[in-house]
Write a protein that holds these residues in place. Structure first.
Motif, PDB file in Angstrom:
ATOM      1  N   THR A 175      39.264   2.664 -11.187  1.00 35.04           N
ATOM      2  CA  THR A 175      38.883   1.436 -10.509  1.00 35.04           C
ATOM      3  C   THR A 175      38.150   0.545 -11.492  1.00 35.04           C
ATOM      4  O   THR A 175      37.400   1.003 -12.325  1.00 35.04           O
ATOM      5  N   ALA A 176      38.407  -0.755 -11.370  1.00 36.49           N
ATOM      6  CA  ALA A 176      37.760  -1.683 -12.290  1.00 36.49           C
ATOM      7  C   ALA A 176      36.242  -1.588 -12.162  1.00 36.49           C
ATOM      8  O   ALA A 176      35.713  -1.346 -11.090  1.00 36.49           O
ATOM      9  N   ASN A 177      35.575  -1.798 -13.283  1.00 34.05           N
ATOM     10  CA  ASN A 177      34.130  -1.658 -13.373  1.00 34.05           C
ATOM     11  C   ASN A 177      33.347  -2.372 -12.294  1.00 34.05           C
ATOM     12  O   ASN A 177      32.537  -1.798 -11.588  1.00 34.05           O
ATOM     13  N   MET A 178      33.612  -3.667 -12.180  1.00 34.43           N
ATOM     14  CA  MET A 178      32.826  -4.467 -11.243  1.00 34.43           C
ATOM     15  C   MET A 178      33.125  -4.077  -9.818  1.00 34.43           C
ATOM     16  O   MET A 178      32.249  -4.037  -8.965  1.00 34.43           O
ATOM     17  N   VAL A 179      34.401  -3.767  -9.552  1.00 30.40           N
ATOM     18  CA  VAL A 179      34.772  -3.361  -8.198  1.00 30.40           C
ATOM     19  C   VAL A 179      33.994  -2.100  -7.825  1.00 30.40           C
ATOM     20  O   VAL A 179      33.387  -2.014  -6.761  1.00 30.40           O
ATOM     21  N   ASN A 181      31.222  -0.893  -9.102  1.00 28.54           N
ATOM     22  CA  ASN A 181      29.783  -1.118  -9.000  1.00 28.54           C
ATOM     23  C   ASN A 181      29.395  -1.872  -7.746  1.00 28.54           C
ATOM     24  O   ASN A 181      28.364  -1.597  -7.136  1.00 28.54           O
ATOM     25  N   HIS A 182      30.222  -2.817  -7.357  1.00 27.77           N
ATOM     26  CA  HIS A 182      29.930  -3.538  -6.120  1.00 27.77           C
ATOM     27  C   HIS A 182      29.984  -2.592  -4.931  1.00 27.77           C
ATOM     28  O   HIS A 182      29.156  -2.658  -4.029  1.00 27.77           O
ATOM     29  N   ARG A 183      30.994  -1.704  -4.932  1.00 29.19           N
ATOM     30  CA  ARG A 183      31.114  -0.754  -3.834  1.00 29.19           C
ATOM     31  C   ARG A 183      29.893   0.153  -3.767  1.00 29.19           C
ATOM     32  O   ARG A 183      29.337   0.405  -2.691  1.00 29.19           O
ATOM     33  N   ARG A 185      26.915  -0.424  -4.815  1.00 34.47           N
ATOM     34  CA  ARG A 185      25.738  -1.146  -4.363  1.00 34.47           C
ATOM     35  C   ARG A 185      25.773  -1.343  -2.861  1.00 34.47           C
ATOM     36  O   ARG A 185      24.785  -1.202  -2.168  1.00 34.47           O
TER      37      ARG A 185
ATOM     38  N   GLU C  18      25.569  -5.112 -13.986  1.00 31.16           N
ATOM     39  CA  GLU C  18      26.973  -4.795 -13.762  1.00 31.16           C
ATOM     40  C   GLU C  18      27.543  -5.502 -12.553  1.00 31.16           C
ATOM     41  O   GLU C  18      28.742  -5.518 -12.346  1.00 31.16           O
ATOM     42  N   THR C  19      26.657  -6.036 -11.702  1.00 32.60           N
ATOM     43  CA  THR C  19      27.179  -6.685 -10.497  1.00 32.60           C
ATOM     44  C   THR C  19      26.620  -8.087 -10.369  1.00 32.60           C
ATOM     45  O   THR C  19      25.704  -8.477 -11.082  1.00 32.60           O
ATOM     46  N   GLU C  90      39.426  -8.610 -12.139  1.00 33.14           N
ATOM     47  CA  GLU C  90      39.355  -7.303 -11.481  1.00 33.14           C
ATOM     48  C   GLU C  90      39.743  -7.339 -10.016  1.00 33.14           C
ATOM     49  O   GLU C  90      40.380  -6.426  -9.511  1.00 33.14           O
ATOM     50  N   PHE C  91      39.373  -8.387  -9.322  1.00 31.90           N
ATOM     51  CA  PHE C  91      39.714  -8.447  -7.906  1.00 31.90           C
ATOM     52  C   PHE C  91      40.984  -9.244  -7.640  1.00 31.90           C
ATOM     53  O   PHE C  91      41.559  -9.175  -6.566  1.00 31.90           O
ATOM     54  N   ILE C  99      32.394 -10.385  -1.318  1.00 30.05           N
ATOM     55  CA  ILE C  99      32.142 -10.842  -2.682  1.00 30.05           C
ATOM     56  C   ILE C  99      32.048 -12.359  -2.673  1.00 30.05           C
ATOM     57  O   ILE C  99      31.194 -12.960  -3.336  1.00 30.05           O
ATOM     58  N   ILE C 186      45.117   0.396  -8.281  1.00 31.52           N
ATOM     59  CA  ILE C 186      44.112   1.346  -8.777  1.00 31.52           C
ATOM     60  C   ILE C 186      42.865   0.586  -9.192  1.00 31.52           C
ATOM     61  O   ILE C 186      41.738   0.952  -8.884  1.00 31.52           O
ATOM     62  N   ARG C 187      43.090  -0.535  -9.905  1.00 30.16           N
ATOM     63  CA  ARG C 187      41.943  -1.314 -10.362  1.00 30.16           C
ATOM     64  C   ARG C 187      41.129  -1.842  -9.204  1.00 30.16           C
ATOM     65  O   ARG C 187      39.918  -1.961  -9.277  1.00 30.16           O
ATOM     66  N   GLN C 188      41.812  -2.154  -8.112  1.00 30.60           N
ATOM     67  CA  GLN C 188      41.083  -2.715  -6.983  1.00 30.60           C
ATOM     68  C   GLN C 188      40.457  -1.635  -6.125  1.00 30.60           C
ATOM     69  O   GLN C 188      39.861  -1.928  -5.101  1.00 30.60           O
ATOM     70  N   GLY C 189      40.651  -0.372  -6.522  1.00 29.67           N
ATOM     71  CA  GLY C 189      39.989   0.706  -5.803  1.00 29.67           C
ATOM     72  C   GLY C 189      40.725   1.151  -4.557  1.00 29.67           C
ATOM     73  O   GLY C 189      40.195   1.877  -3.721  1.00 29.67           O
TER      74      GLY C 189
END
Lengths: 193, 216, 195
Positions: A175-179, A181-183, A185, C18-19, C90-91, C99, C186-189
């Motif tokens: 998963t992308a870094n920011m995604v 980390n946001h989750r 948080r 990071e956020t 990323e999103f 967000i 995957i990147r989007q979780g």
């Protein structure tokens, strides 16, 4: 340092206080000195002001303040650093020891601050480098300054990535870094509610 | 005569594709490892894209379960990755150093030695405009009069050309001057073909751009 | 007034590197107001320097404070802009609502413009040879295998693959899919690679 204008880290460094002697009267600015009871600041007063203000005022022609070295960069401490820099708790003593030192060094005509900075950096760098192979030794280190902590974190991340890669032969897509980390948080905030 | 030509053209096609791929890989490596933006290799990129189209057409002709399909698809996916990463790295540098890059590029365009493709240049200008507009709207137009200036000099981020890089010499180079900032001890060194070194980027920037050294 | 408030703002954003935090509209307004107060004081004192020469130094000090506040505000916004950029990569071009809330309206405006600029650039790549553009936000990792096994983390719904097959992505279902088609998810979780 034209590059630093937008750098938050540089802004935080230049927020650190340095001792200064005011060379002129400053009407209406008595509040700069917390121990001053008058409205005006008299010439000759010594006050601790943020570095950004000190630099701005000392670079005017004629200079409005004379900048003195913070105690961490004076003789007594310099001897400690030159002797054994690795035992010093930089986190408590001087978070921005190196960065502030770079700025402050120019007010030291003898150039000894510069030498101490390089010396201290060398000693502690060796210490951090040899400790970064394992998390145990990292945690056993004396507390570090802000920039040392950043460097250590990235060293450890590289080590970890390298060993993962060597073991696996490749790495999983993640998963992308920011995604991520946001989750994290969000989850933490929800747990607090 | 005709037969020879046929043979040659068959070989030529293979060599060309291989050479293009190698060149792109080298350019990609250099671009990733250098602190500043390098002259674009758009000719190579377009050539490679053409190759990709060609390969995709060939793959689609093969039956789905043919072993060669997987191998070719992997190859394609690798090449696509390299191109995408190459272009993305350039965009990142453009975004980070857009003020400086636009200034330098203006001069380079006049002498015909531009580093950016026209598309990239437009991207850079648009990016800067967006940033300026946002900052003006949110902050600069609200603050007291004499503070409203968008001070372009202060806002520029300059790439650190003094950072150290690993490099390999593709040919022997003589007389590289390593300036000494703090003293007068300038050093002059030679690079033997095939040798590897760590140096400050600014001393070998030109050599990277003309292909005499390669960043590793 | 001499930069304390604005430093609080910056320390806040440094704490969460990071956020992205919620845009602190209130604090920014206050800081800008402080700047106006400083400016007015300076205007008054500048006029009075003919009688009291030493006021000139005071004016200079306040001016430094104004510059300092300006610098910090710009740095705060610029730093956020960099994080917002990453959001696009990323999103994707559509932000999830939780967000989106973190951005001010002006910042969302900037995000859209950045997105459009990027899309225009990507679309025109390879145009001369008949390409429809290249999506640079795909292909972010070097490919290791053509197909991978993934676990679905949320109820996503239907996914149509390139070859026309449609699969149902239900929470906790596993699938064996072409890498190229899962990368974004995957990147989007939404999916997670296993093995």
């Amino acid at each position: 340092m034209a590059n630093n204008y937008l750098s938050i880290s540089d802004i935080l460094v230049s927020n650190e206080k340095v001792p200064c002697r005011f060379l002129h009267d400053l009407p209406k600015l008595g509040f700069l000195d917390p121990s001053c009871t008058e409205e005006d600041l008299k010439a000759g007063t010594s006050v601790e002001i943020p570095l950004w203000l000190a630099e701005s005022l000392s670079s005017r022609r004629p200079p409005l303040v004379a900048v003195d070295l913070p105690k961490v960069y004076k003789e007594t401490y310099r001897e400690i650093f030159n002797a054994d820099a690795c035992t010093v708790d930089l986190h408590k003593l001087a978070q921005y020891f190196f960065e502030l030192g770079c700025y402050v060094a120019k007010y030291d005509i003898k150039g000894e601050v510069a030498t101490t900075l390089v010396n201290t950096f060398r000693q502690r760098f060796k210490m951090i480098l040899s400790a970064s192979v394992s998390t145990d030794s990292i945690n056993a280190l004396q507390p570090l300054s802000s920039s040392e902590r950043d460097r250590t974190a990235s060293a450890m991340a590289s080590e970890k990535a390298l060993s993962t890669w060597l073991k696996r032969g490749d790495s999983l897509l993640t998963t992308a870094n920011m995604v991520a980390n946001h989750r994290k948080r969000k989850r933490a905030e929800m747990e607090m509610l | 005569m005709d037969e020879e030509q046929l043979d040659l053209s068959g070989e030529e096609e293979e060599i060309t594709a291989d050479v293009v791929l190698k060149t792109i890989q080298t350019s990609w490596q250099n671009e990733r490892l250098s602190p500043e933006i390098l002259p674009h290799r758009n000719d190579m990129v377009e050539c490679m894209l053409g190759q990709i189209q060609h390969m995709e057409r060939n793959i689609n002709k093969l039956p789905k379960t043919d072993l060669r399909t997987s191998i070719h698809k992997m190859e394609l996916s690798r090449i696509k990755y390299i191109i995408c990463n190459y272009l993305k790295t350039r965009l990142e540098k453009i975004e980070q150093n857009c003020i400086i890059i636009i200034n330098d590029e203006k001069q380079r365009i006049e002498s015909g030695t531009n580093y950016l493709t026209p598309l990239e240049y437009r991207y850079a200008q648009e990016h800067l405009l967006n940033i300026e507009h946002h900052l003006k709207q949110t902050i600069l137009n609200q603050v007291p009069g004499n503070m409203q200036v968008f001070e372009i000099n202060k806002m520029s981020t300059v790439p650190n050309l003094q950072s150290h890089v690993f490099l390999k010499a593709n040919e022997t180079v003589h007389g590289i001057v390593l300036e000494d900032h703090f003293g007068d001890q300038d050093e002059e060194i030679d690079l033997e073909e095939g040798s590897q070194h760590i140096l400050q980027y600014k001393f070998i920037a030109d050599l990277v751009k003309n292909g005499k050294v390669q960043l590793i | 007034m001499f930069g304390e408030k604005v430093i609080e703002l910056l320390k806040e954003s440094e704490r969460n590197r990071e956020t992205l935090d919620q845009y602190n509209d209130e604090k920014i307004r206050q800081i800008i107001e402080e700047m106006h107060v400083l400016f007015k004081l300076n205007m008054n004192d500048a006029n009075a320097t003919t009688e009291n020469k030493s006021l000139w130094t005071t004016v200079q000090v306040r001016h430094s404070a104004l510059e300092r506040n300006k610098r910090c505000l710009l740095a705060y916004l610029y730093n956020r802009m960099n994080k917002i950029k990453i959001l696009r990569w990323e999103f994707g071009s559509v932000l999830p609502p939780d967000i989106r809330e973190l951005l001010s309206d002006a910042e969302y405006d900037w995000f859209s413009k950045y997105s459009t600029n990027l899309a225009t650039y990507m679309r025109s790549l390879g145009q001369d040879i008949g390409y429809n553009g290249i999506d640079l936000t795909e292909n972010l990792r070097p490919p290791k295998s053509l197909n991978i096994e993934v676990l679905c983390l949320v109820d996503y719904g239907k996914l149509e693959l390139e070859d026309g097959d449609v699969i149902m992505l239900k929470k906790n279902s596993t699938h064996f899919l072409p890498t190229s088609e899962c990368q974004t998810l995957i990147r989007q979780g939404i999916l997670k690679q296993i093995t």
